[in-house]
Design a protein around this motif. Structure first.
Motif, PDB file in Angstrom:
ATOM      1  N   SER A 140      -4.275   6.738  21.752  1.00  0.00           N
ATOM      2  CA  SER A 140      -3.834   6.981  20.372  1.00  0.00           C
ATOM      3  C   SER A 140      -2.401   7.497  20.342  1.00  0.00           C
ATOM      4  CB  SER A 140      -4.786   7.987  19.719  1.00  0.00           C
ATOM      5  OG  SER A 140      -4.259   8.459  18.498  1.00  0.00           O
ATOM      6  N   GLN A 153     -18.204  16.167  14.468  1.00  0.00           N
ATOM      7  CA  GLN A 153     -19.031  15.114  13.886  1.00  0.00           C
ATOM      8  C   GLN A 153     -19.531  15.517  12.491  1.00  0.00           C
ATOM      9  OE1 GLN A 153     -19.336  12.178  15.222  1.00  0.00           O
ATOM     10  NE2 GLN A 153     -20.609  11.499  13.492  1.00  0.00           N
ATOM     11  N   GLU A 171     -10.682   9.679  16.146  1.00  0.00           N
ATOM     12  CA  GLU A 171     -11.479   8.892  15.184  1.00  0.00           C
ATOM     13  C   GLU A 171     -11.153   9.294  13.753  1.00  0.00           C
ATOM     14  OE1 GLU A 171     -15.740   9.046  15.811  1.00  0.00           O
ATOM     15  OE2 GLU A 171     -15.382   8.581  17.937  1.00  0.00           O
ATOM     16  N   MET A 172     -11.040  10.602  13.529  1.00  0.00           N
ATOM     17  CA  MET A 172     -10.742  11.082  12.180  1.00  0.00           C
ATOM     18  C   MET A 172      -9.352  10.642  11.732  1.00  0.00           C
ATOM     19  SD  MET A 172     -12.631  14.721  11.590  1.00  0.00           S
ATOM     20  CE  MET A 172     -12.530  15.602  13.114  1.00  0.00           C
ATOM     21  N   LYS A 204     -16.676  15.737   9.965  1.00  0.00           N
ATOM     22  CA  LYS A 204     -16.270  14.391   9.563  1.00  0.00           C
ATOM     23  C   LYS A 204     -17.180  13.879   8.435  1.00  0.00           C
ATOM     24  CE  LYS A 204     -16.775  10.462  12.116  1.00  0.00           C
ATOM     25  NZ  LYS A 204     -16.581   9.715  13.383  1.00  0.00           N
ATOM     26  N   ASP A 238      -7.840   7.883  12.817  1.00  0.00           N
ATOM     27  CA  ASP A 238      -7.948   6.442  12.582  1.00  0.00           C
ATOM     28  C   ASP A 238      -8.615   6.131  11.243  1.00  0.00           C
ATOM     29  OD1 ASP A 238      -6.714   5.936  14.958  1.00  0.00           O
ATOM     30  OD2 ASP A 238      -8.551   5.552  16.093  1.00  0.00           O
ATOM     31  N   GLN A 239      -9.568   6.980  10.863  1.00  0.00           N
ATOM     32  CA  GLN A 239     -10.290   6.735   9.607  1.00  0.00           C
ATOM     33  C   GLN A 239      -9.562   7.310   8.403  1.00  0.00           C
ATOM     34  OE1 GLN A 239     -14.243   8.235  10.326  1.00  0.00           O
ATOM     35  NE2 GLN A 239     -14.582   6.819  12.018  1.00  0.00           N
ATOM     36  N   ALA A 256     -11.372  12.694  21.532  1.00  0.00           N
ATOM     37  CA  ALA A 256     -11.690  11.450  20.811  1.00  0.00           C
ATOM     38  C   ALA A 256     -12.186  11.676  19.375  1.00  0.00           C
ATOM     39  CB  ALA A 256     -12.699  10.637  21.613  1.00  0.00           C
ATOM     40  N   PRO A 257     -13.036  12.674  19.104  1.00  0.00           N
ATOM     41  CA  PRO A 257     -13.484  12.845  17.710  1.00  0.00           C
ATOM     42  C   PRO A 257     -12.323  13.033  16.724  1.00  0.00           C
ATOM     43  CG  PRO A 257     -14.797  14.219  19.169  1.00  0.00           C
ATOM     44  CD  PRO A 257     -13.703  13.640  20.003  1.00  0.00           C
ATOM     45  N   PRO A 293      -9.288   7.872  24.964  1.00  0.00           N
ATOM     46  CA  PRO A 293      -8.968   7.486  23.578  1.00  0.00           C
ATOM     47  C   PRO A 293      -7.792   8.284  22.989  1.00  0.00           C
ATOM     48  CG  PRO A 293     -11.346   7.733  23.848  1.00  0.00           C
ATOM     49  CD  PRO A 293     -10.726   8.200  25.123  1.00  0.00           C
ATOM     50  N   SER A 294      -7.663   9.542  23.386  1.00  0.00           N
ATOM     51  CA  SER A 294      -6.555  10.355  22.854  1.00  0.00           C
ATOM     52  C   SER A 294      -5.215   9.909  23.425  1.00  0.00           C
ATOM     53  CB  SER A 294      -6.790  11.840  23.188  1.00  0.00           C
ATOM     54  OG  SER A 294      -8.051  12.247  22.727  1.00  0.00           O
ATOM     55  N   ALA A 313     -14.585   8.763  26.528  1.00  0.00           N
ATOM     56  CA  ALA A 313     -14.967   9.487  25.316  1.00  0.00           C
ATOM     57  C   ALA A 313     -16.242  10.274  25.607  1.00  0.00           C
ATOM     58  CB  ALA A 313     -15.182   8.513  24.169  1.00  0.00           C
TER      59      ALA A 313
END
Lengths: 93, 513
Positions: free
Chosen positions: B340, B291, B317-318, B294, B320-321, B313-314, B336-337, B246
């Motif tokens: 995912s 960031q 994260e979005m 988000k 996932d959230q 990755a950012p 991370p991508s 990441a």
């Protein structure tokens, strides 16, 4: 005015310029500028002219200027050239 | 001849049957039919697995003068392209057209084979390092390097403008009958988006894998119905070069302020509401903007419909959230991508054609609300260059730049106003990759300029606390610091051709003096 010593100012950091002024290699050479620059295509002539005019304004006539430019702006070039001139004058015997 | 972007395009270009001039982003009206691969047969219980790349080259009947293709999901960690080109050279095959979806500096290894005439034509997204310098030199290649966007490449394949004789596909996981995915194995790269088009349209397809598994492999990204031969090798890539960890958010104050302005542009543009869609570039300012966006989405309770990429990755994260409902993924940049895509059913893989091909029945970029793109240079007509550097040398790639700019409701270009002494808002960019009429906002650390054809956006942005100004004012700020640069002198020799996504010629790259 001719000089006998060498004066240097500036660094090789990005956006700076290292200027070294030393005595000419022979009589009546005028101000000879050796410029290395990443922006030589875009600003080479401009930077050379700027250096020549600054050096001659300081009363130097026959000198060699080595300018190792890293993309400096005019204000930086001016500061480095004037400092290098002052330092080489200080070396005068 | 001047095209609609104001570029002087010669009426004859070496290697081009017909020079069609760019005439506006949506001016082309395609006719004809989509092409297809040769019909073939694979009888029950026949064997697709071969012992070596050499054997696969023989089995496909690859000959001098043919076209081969590769995909670039392994990025700087790719071994496949170099291995195959070496094997082709050993066999004495010459005069090959290399139609790779993109090239990175790891492919500098093929330079000797270009010099020897093994590869004599290149059609790709761009070039970096020594390879880019070689393209710009005009030496060795029989015709100018042809630059296509990701969507333009998918279109050209489907339209039969690129006829791929053999596609070599690096397969992170492949079963014994040719089903492929990118999410398993030691060389996992995530999405196989660019390779999907090659596999579907090439006359023959060779899968090269370092993770051969029993049939059937699933999920399936590229199906067995597309794959002729399979070769197992020790390694198809270097995992360290394929995907980074990441990325940390930038600490560069210039990038951070650009990111802050860009996120404010989105917030006040009129597009920032529930169910909006977003694409982010992978540059520092773009990632930093993620960031800030988000935080604004959380603060205002906004949930987006989908994200597009080039996934990083950012974005994951979005997802996932719950800030985006789904992601459409053509390529992955980090671990991370890839994780995912493997684990999250809302993270969807797509082909390059689904992503950005302008001549199918609707690519996803057409449904994009907002895209943030980076730039090497921009000009006062909002044209963007991402392919040549300030000395006119090829050093970048077109990617999806012009595709997303054309498709998105709001295209935002982020760039520093100065790089060293060089101003980045010029009178004319050296090479146009994305035409100004598809660029809406340019964001720099010293000011934000809105394209005069987007008065609606300009009005909306007056409420944002950002330094709004005209593009000419922005340029003047730069010139006051740097002076006006002299233009790069070029010869008449054309070393590169930039094809717009619709197949017309947007610009040419001339060899610098």
């Amino acid at each position: 005015m001719a000089i006998v010593g060498t004066g240097q100012a500036g660094t090789l950091e990005s956006s700076d310029i290292m200027v070294t002024i030393s005595p000419a290699e022979g009589a009546k050479t005028g101000i000879v500028v050796d410029l290395q620059s990443p922006v030589v295509k875009q600003y080479g002539r401009h930077i050379e002219n700027l250096i020549v005019s600054l050096v001659s304004e300081q009363g130097l006539t026959d000198v060699k200027v080595f300018a190792n430019d890293r993309g400096a702006l005019d204000c930086t070039i001016k500061a480095r050239v004037l400092t290098a001139v002052a330092r080489c004058k200080k070396d005068r015997i | 001849m001047l095209n609609k972007a104001g570029r002087d395009i010669p009426s004859v270009i070496p290697g081009f049957k017909e020079v069609k001039l760019y005439n506006g982003p949506f001016a082309a009206n395609p006719t004809g039919r989509v092409v297809g691969p040769k019909i073939t047969v694979n009888k029950p219980r026949s064997e697709k697995i071969l012992k070596s790349i050499d054997q696969a080259i023989e089995a496909t009947g690859l000959k001098s003068g043919m076209t081969i293709s590769f995909h670039h999901h392994f990025r700087n960690g790719d071994y496949v392209l170099n291995m195959v080109v070496e094997a082709i050279a050993r066999k004495g095959i010459r005069d090959i057209t290399l139609a790779a979806s993109s090239l990175t500096s790891t492919h500098d290894a093929i330079i000797p084979y270009i010099e020897q005439g093994v590869i004599t034509a290149i059609e790709t997204s761009g070039g970096r390092g020594k390879l880019g310098e070689l393209f710009t030199s005009g030496k060795f290649l029989k015709k100018p390097v042809l630059i296509r966007s990701h969507g333009g490449r998918a279109r050209a394949i489907e339209a039969g403008e690129v006829v791929i004789d053999v596609a070599f596909i690096g397969a992170p996981a492949c079963d014994t009958y040719g089903n492929i995915n990118g999410i398993e194995g030691k060389s996992a790269c995530g999405s196989m988006g660019y390779a999907m088009c090659d596999a579907a349209y090439a006359d023959q397809v060779v899968a090269i894998t370092d993770h051969l598994v029993p049939h059937p492999l699933y999920p399936i990204s590229i199906p067995q119905t597309n794959v002729d031969f399979i070769v197992e090798v020790e390694a198809i890539g270097d995992p360290k070069g394929i995907a980074s960890g990441a990325l940390r958010i930038s600490k560069d104050p210039k990038e951070l302020i650009i990111a802050e302005y860009a996120s404010s542009v989105i917030e006040y543009s009129g597009y920032f509401k529930n169910d909006y869609s977003l694409q982010l570039g992978s540059g520092g300012a773009s990632l930093a903007a993620a960031q800030f966006i988000k935080e604004k989405m959380i603060a205002q309770g906004i949930v987006g419909s989908f994200g597009v990429g080039g996934i990083t990755a950012p974005f994951v994260e979005m997802l996932d959230q719950g800030l985006f409902k789904t992601l459409f993924d053509v390529q992955d940049f980090d671990i991370p991508s890839i994780d995912s895509l493997r684990n999250n059913p809302n993270h969807l893989e797509m082909s390059a054609s689904y992503y950005a091909n302008p001549h199918n029945r609707g690519p996803i970029v057409n449904k994009l609300d907002v895209v943030i793109l980076s730039a090497t240079e921009v000009d006062v007509d909002f044209n963007v260059n991402v392919i040549t550097n300030s000395n006119g040398v090829i050093m970048g790639a077109s990617g999806g730049h012009c595709d997303t700019a054309a498709g998105a409701g709001l295209s935002i270009v982020v760039a520093p106003l100065l790089r060293g002494r060089l101003p980045m808002v010029l009178d004319k960019v050296h090479t146009i990759v994305t035409p100004g009429e598809t660029v809406d906002v340019i964001v720099t650390e010293r000011g934000v300029a809105v394209n005069p054809n987007r008065k609606d956006v300009f009005e909306n942005l007056k409420q944002a606390n950002i330094p709004l100004m005209s593009i000419e004012e922005l340029q003047q700020i730069a010139y006051d610091l740097t002076g006006k640069p002299e233009s790069i002198p070029v010869t008449d020799e054309i070393v590169g051709v930039v094809e717009y996504r619709d197949g017309t010629i947007l610009d040419v790259i001339r060899k610098p003096v």
